[in-house]
Design a protein around this motif. Structure first.
Motif: not given
Length: 150
Positions: A21-26, A28-29, A139
């Motif tokens: 789930y930590q890869d979700r922001p990537i 979404v971007a 980042n």
């Protein structure tokens, strides 16, 4: 002969996001980029991609050139690359398609041949970061912790 041109943006598979789930922001971007591109009239499918200039593998005299380029910028985008807990390089974009890289390691070897040269490179990084232009970090939380410890 007709030629087709496809625009491709690789990203995470939705199922992979369920596992990491930590890869979700990537992801979404990435989807926001696609949405912006598809709604934009700026590029047509047959329009050429912009040309980028990235200055890398500098010599000591190049460091002053890099500093002067940064001084004339309206903004500076900053990104670091790390490996094994050390900064490998610091990159700066000073215009939408113009950037330079100050390396510290190349293929696991020190880039600069002597300590004085490496110190000059770090001073250039420090001087660029101290400029009054707004900074945009790729980042930021990750990069700033490394820069503060260097």
């Amino acid at each position: 002969v007709s030629q087709s041109r496809y625009n491709i943006l690789p990203t995470f598979h939705p199922n992979a996001i369920l596992r990491r789930y930590q890869d979700r922001p990537i992801m979404v971007a990435d989807l926001i980029k696609v949405s912006t591109f598809l709604s934009s009239k700026a590029l047509t499918p047959h329009e050429e991609s912009p040309q980028y200039t990235i200055r890398s593998n500098p010599s000591l005299p190049d460091l002053e050139t890099f500093l002067n380029l940064a001084r004339s910028a309206k903004f500076l985008a900053v990104d670091i690359e790390t490996a094994r807990g050390k900064i490998r390089s610091v990159g700066f974009a000073y215009a939408p398609h113009e950037a330079f890289v100050i390396p510290f390691f190349h293929e696991n070897e020190l880039y600069w041949s002597d300590l004085e040269s490496e110190i000059a490179a770090w001073r250039t990084v420090r001087d660029i970061l101290a400029l009054p232009q707004p900074k945009i970090f790729h980042n930021g939380l990750y990069d700033i912790q490394y820069l503060l410890l260097s």
